[in-house]
Design an enzyme around this catalytic site. Structure first.
Site, mmCIF file in Angstrom:
data_model
loop_
_atom_site.group_PDB
_atom_site.id
_atom_site.type_symbol
_atom_site.label_atom_id
_atom_site.label_comp_id
_atom_site.label_asym_id
_atom_site.label_seq_id
_atom_site.Cartn_x
_atom_site.Cartn_y
_atom_site.Cartn_z
ATOM 1 N N ARG A 145 15.951 22.066 48.011
ATOM 2 C CA ARG A 145 14.490 22.276 47.957
ATOM 3 C C ARG A 145 14.231 23.776 47.978
ATOM 4 O O ARG A 145 14.491 24.440 48.977
ATOM 5 C CB ARG A 145 13.843 21.569 49.148
ATOM 6 N N LYS A 184 13.159 30.543 54.505
ATOM 7 C CA LYS A 184 12.845 30.214 55.897
ATOM 8 C C LYS A 184 13.267 31.312 56.865
ATOM 9 O O LYS A 184 14.028 32.206 56.526
ATOM 10 C CB LYS A 184 13.491 28.872 56.281
HETATM 11 N N1 HH2 Z 1 10.650 22.261 54.517
HETATM 12 C C1 HH2 Z 1 9.310 22.467 54.413
HETATM 13 C C2 HH2 Z 1 8.472 21.442 53.952
HETATM 14 N N2 HH2 Z 1 8.987 20.244 53.582
HETATM 15 N N3 HH2 Z 1 10.834 18.805 53.289
HETATM 16 C C3 HH2 Z 1 12.152 18.575 53.392
HETATM 17 N N4 HH2 Z 1 12.673 17.381 53.038
HETATM 18 N N5 HH2 Z 1 13.015 19.540 53.860
HETATM 19 C C4 HH2 Z 1 12.567 20.776 54.243
HETATM 20 O O1 HH2 Z 1 13.400 21.594 54.685
HETATM 21 C C5 HH2 Z 1 11.172 21.057 54.157
HETATM 22 C C6 HH2 Z 1 10.311 20.022 53.671
HETATM 23 C C7 HH2 Z 1 8.723 23.795 54.794
HETATM 24 O O2 HH2 Z 1 8.661 24.675 53.718
HETATM 25 P P1 HH2 Z 1 7.365 24.961 52.806
HETATM 26 O O3 HH2 Z 1 6.894 23.712 52.150
HETATM 27 O O4 HH2 Z 1 7.677 26.061 51.874
HETATM 28 O O5 HH2 Z 1 6.266 25.529 53.794
HETATM 29 P P2 HH2 Z 1 5.008 24.890 54.513
HETATM 30 O O6 HH2 Z 1 5.483 23.795 55.407
HETATM 31 O O7 HH2 Z 1 4.417 26.053 55.267
HETATM 32 O O8 HH2 Z 1 4.076 24.357 53.465
#
Ligand code: HH2
Length: 276
Positions: free
Chosen positions: A255, A221
């Site tokens: 995660r 992030k």
């Molecule tokens: N961060 C993201 C998505 N889902 N869920 C939880 N519980 N906690 C988090 O910190 C979290 C989450 C964002 O990351 P990512 O899925 O890699 O990216 P994107 O939202 O662009 O798909």
């Protein structure tokens, strides 16, 4: 501490790694890579081989500035993948969504954890999750992804996030979700500046003290970029260190995109801090 996930019982005595699998064209770090179910399955297999204890499938990016996708598109992206993962992998599968219709379709396909970045606040989400009888992760977000990083503001970020999470726990329990099926997440990077993220990171032990497993998602992030000066593709080391530190501060589910690196960071931290 255990988390019931369908036929799986996730042992949280030691921290578990949740491998991220985004079936989206636009996720900030793995967008466009797993749109083909075969590619998604192959990636999930690698993560399980590297030590992931569960796989989190998402069909809508929630990165800062992201637009919403409609529920049909989201279902079409995630359901074929979840169906195959839950049949072919030995680990539980979670669905990263806020939409009740996606929750229903994903659970019907085999998902056993609903991971909602909106903390089941969408109309009907709480009732739907409760009726499905699965475990839930309640995450805090200020605002919406499209504008959440414009000017996040808190008088007391830790106090406000903690109070909001506890209010969502009360709502979830009142809706019939048992305490043992609830996971909490302060939502790093979701309507938070670096200072807010750092305050929440330091407060992980306080959040964990409420007795619900805490999930921490800092992988690749912007906060890791701000601390290291590295672009998304070069945040593996920073993310692994942060995940290990989050575990040391009481997070039970991490995660992550980089499962092997995080596994090694955890192993070294555990080995070097073990009491002799
Ligand atoms: N961060 C993201 C998505 N889902 N869920 C939880 N519980 N906690 C988090 O910190 C979290 C989450 C964002 O990351 P990512 O899925 O890699 O990216 P994107 O939202 O662009 O798909």
């Amino acid at each position: 501490m255990f988390l019931e996930l369908g036929s799986h019982r996730l042992d949280l005595t030691t921290p578990q790694l949740m491998g991220v699998l985004n079936i989206t064209p636009d996720s900030f770090s793995d967008g466009g890579v797993h749109l083909d179910p075969e590619a998604a399955l192959a990636r999930a297999r690698v993560m399980v081989g590297e030590g992931a204890g569960l796989i989190d499938v998402g069909g809508e990016s929630t990165r800062p500035g992201a637009d919403r996708v409609d529920e049909r598109t989201e279902i079409d992206r995630v359901v074929p993948v979840i169906a195959r993962l839950s049949r072919e992998l030995a680990v539980p599968v979670s669905i990263d969504t806020s939409k009740p219709a996606v929750m229903q379709a994903a659970v019907a396909a085999g998902a056993t954890l609903i991971n909602d970045v909106r903390g089941l606040c969408t109309p009907d989400a709480l009732e739907t999750a409760a009726a499905l009888g699965v475990s839930v992760c309640l995450m805090h977000m200020q605002g919406e992804p499209a504008s959440m990083q414009d000017a996040p503001q808190y008088a007391d970020v830790v106090g406000q996030v903690e109070a909001w999470l506890l209010e969502r726990v009360r709502a979830a329990r009142a809706a019939g979700i048992p305490a043992g099926r609830i996971v909490l997440d302060p939502g790093f990077g979701f309507g938070k500046t670096l200072a807010h993220n750092l305050a929440l990171f330091a407060a992980l032990p306080r959040l964990a003290a409420h007795g619900y497993p805490v999930l921490a998602g800092v992988s690749r992030k912007r906060m890791i970029g701000e601390l290291t000066g590295q672009p998304v593709g070069a945040r593996v080391v920073g993310s692994a260190v942060a995940a290990a530190l989050a575990a040391a501060r009481g997070a039970r589910i991490l995660r992550v995109h980089d499962v092997a690196a995080t596994r090694d960071a955890l192993a070294v931290m555990t080995g070097l801090t073990r009491q002799t």
